[in-house]
Design an enzyme around this catalytic site. Structure first.
Site, short mmCIF file in Angstrom:
data_model
loop_
_atom_site.label_atom_id
_atom_site.label_comp_id
_atom_site.label_asym_id
_atom_site.label_seq_id
_atom_site.Cartn_x
_atom_site.Cartn_y
_atom_site.Cartn_z
N ASP A 1 39.07 16.26 5.81
CA ASP A 1 39.71 17.18 6.75
C ASP A 1 39.06 17.01 8.12
OD1 ASP A 1 41.18 19.49 7.87
OD2 ASP A 1 41.59 19.94 5.77
N GLU B 1 50.51 20.44 8.43
CA GLU B 1 49.97 20.90 9.71
C GLU B 1 49.52 19.74 10.60
OE1 GLU B 1 48.13 25.20 8.60
OE2 GLU B 1 46.92 23.50 7.92
N HIS C 1 44.85 16.72 10.17
CA HIS C 1 43.61 17.10 9.47
C HIS C 1 42.68 15.88 9.34
CE1 HIS C 1 44.45 21.29 8.38
NE2 HIS C 1 45.70 20.93 8.21
C1 ACM Z 1 47.59 24.14 3.78
O1 ACM Z 1 47.22 25.28 3.48
N1 ACM Z 1 47.51 23.70 5.03
C2 ACM Z 1 48.13 23.25 2.80
#
Ligand code: ACM
Length: 536
Positions: A171, A309, A242
């Site tokens: 991440d 995201e 991420h």
């Molecule tokens: C997530 O909670 N961004 C998968």
């Protein structure tokens, strides 16, 4: 017998108890050796009895029954003989877990408190899981979790008949898997200078470096340890968003024409970083190289590639990204993300694997073979299931276990919605609106433990338990699909015994009446969301 998760059927036969002693044997055919080894180790440690090898028809006996499904098992306990018949190695492991449960909470200890008085209650049990994917996500990127704690968590999953450990390995805040070809990913990407303590608005930091990663041998050990307990480890390499930790390690992976990626460090904030991958051929090759090593380590059919995201600002501003969009004949940035995911969907399929991603991978067009982890509610999962894609339901409104378990000032770093134990027990993974064909594409459900606000196994215990116990019953047992019809009072009664199991295992669950004093985090900001979670 207070079994959790509750089996499909269980009949107590009080006149048929089987007292165990030093002469009690344990036998199994070679195909069920994992279950035999696990059961002998667990029972010997707890009871002090040897469970030496014996002969069929006596003692504790595991047998294969091809008439049963792979994860199904039956148990018949009679005086002198406890038979576990299983459809396959996984069913034998689940049957072995149930047999241990029949001996009561002390059977979960690792040294005997007593060597006498061990009695298997006479019983007939038949059992099989509702879902094939019964998962929990551990986020080891936001806070690294030492290997020993991961192995312990695997044991806890297996004890609850959960069979998928989704390891969120990468991440913005850290890269946790050794990749031999790209050592910088862990030399630089596994460490950050400091961490936020609590929610970002609190602006509190600990000024303590944080990091860690698993060597490839660590991961081989974790995967094999899990497999021997019926648990599949599904790795997640999150892309194209991420990814700040990777970009910090290899700046050429980022959008170098709009961001000074050479100056980036591993992110020390929580949230979603704008520093995402570029979508060049070189970056695709780089991640193919990463994934080649990941496939070597993780034999799971599914490989999770995130896809959630991914902010599109850098791609909007980047001349290189815009040129890439034109070159590929794409309409916009969503389609560029979809191009990346499709690329790896095909790449994984060519290697006999399947891509799974978060529901954002629906945006810009879902890759042909991809499965979906539906986290932003049920909607993405429903659309995917209706289009014939497999789905794991893990809506944040219901099964994000980083979210707080109660209202009130004592919950440590309270974030998200209130999701009580009862809420989790009444969570139904398959939306009633799905027709039968689409419903069959809901292959399972998963609880997610994001770790921004959990920096140790103790914190994970607190947020995971006892909710994961309720979740395990939702994922395994044939509960009424109508939430209101579920017997929560009955579950609570069985939970009284099960909390003693958790005590014996050393799990620091949340007490029903609120946190112990040492479980509170006074003064650390959270971000509670008021009111009931929206239905989506
Ligand atoms: C997530 O909670 N961004 C998968």
């Amino acid at each position: 017998m207070d079994l959790i998760p509750v089996p499909s059927s269980a009949v107590r036969r009080p006149d048929e108890d089987f007292p165990l002693d030093a002469t009690t044997t344990l036998t199994a055919p070679p195909g069920l050796a994992d279950a035999e080894r696990w059961l002998r180790t667990a029972l010997s440690a707890a009871t002090g009895l040897p469970f030496g090898p014996g002969r069929p028809g006596a003692g504790v006996e595991l047998v294969q029954d091809d008439a049963l499904a792979a994860e199904a098992y039956r148990i018949a306990v009679r005086p002198g003989h406890a038979l576990i018949a299983a459809g396959g190695p996984a069913g034998a492991l689940w049957g072995a877990q149930t047999l241990r449960q029949l001996l009561g909470p002390d059977a979960y200890r690792r040294s005997p408190l007593r060597r006498t008085g061990w009695v298997l209650p006479g019983a007939d049990i038949a059992d099989a899981p509702r879902f094939g994917w019964r998962g929990a996500l551990l986020d080891v990127a936001r806070h690294f979790l030492p290997k020993s704690d991961v192995l312990r968590f695997v044991d806890l999953l297996a004890a609850h008949k959960l069979n998928v450990l989704h390891l969120h390995l990468t991440d913005d805040q850290g890269w946790r898997v050794e990749i031999k070809r790209y050592p910088g990913l862990t030399e630089r990407g596994a460490w950050r200078d400091r961490s936020m303590v609590g929610y970002r608005a609190g602006q509190r930091r600990d000024d303590r470096p944080h990091g860690g990663y698993y060597t490839q041998d660590d991961l081989r050990e974790i995967v094999a340890y899990a497999a021997a307990r019926g648990v599949t480890v599904v790795p997640e390499i999150d892309l194209p968003g991420h990814t700040q930790a990777a970009v910090a390690a290899y700046p050429e992976l980022g959008n170098t024409d709009v961001a000074d990626t050479a100056a980036l460090g591993v992110w020390t904030d929580w949230g979603v970083s704008h520093n995402v991958l570029n979508a060049s051929e070189d970056t695709l090759r780089f991640f193919e190289g990463v994934l080649e090593e990941v496939l070597e380590l993780f034999p799971s059919e599914f490989i999770h590639l995130g896809g959630d995201e991914c902010p599109k600002e850098q791609w909007k501003d980047s001349a290189a990204a815009q040129a890439r969009i034109r070159e590929l004949g794409l309409a916009n940035e969503d389609e560029l993300q979809s191009f990346v995911i499709r690329h790896f969907d095909r790449w994984l399929a060519e290697r006999g694997r399947r891509l799974i991603g978060w529901d954002e991978i629906l945006e810009g067009g879902l890759a042909p073979r991809a499965a979906v982890s539906s986290w932003r509610g049920f909607g993405g999962g429903m659309a995917a299931a209706e289009a014939g894609h497999d789905v794991v339901m893990c809506p944040e409104q219901h099964v994000y276990f980083d979210h707080r378990q109660a209202d009130g000032p004592d919950e440590p770093i309270p974030v998200g919605f209130v999701r009580t134990l009862e809420d989790v027990y009444r969570f139904e993974p398959v939306p009633g609106q799905l027709d039968e064909t689409a419903a069959r594409h809901v292959i399972g459900t998963q609880a997610n433990l994001w770790s921004e606000f959990m920096d140790s196994a103790r914190d994970i215990d607190y947020r995971a338990f006892p909710r994961l116990v309720a979740f395990a019953e939702v994922a395994w047992s044939d509960l009424p699909t109508e939430p209101a019809e579920r017997d929560y009072a009955g579950f609570e009664r069985r939970l009284e015994t099960h909390l003693k199991v958790l005590d014996a295992l050393g799990v620091e669950y949340r007490p029903a009446d609120g946190p112990h004093p040492w479980q509170r985090r006074p003064g650390v900001a959270g971000r509670p969301i008021e009111g009931p979670p929206p239905v989506r």
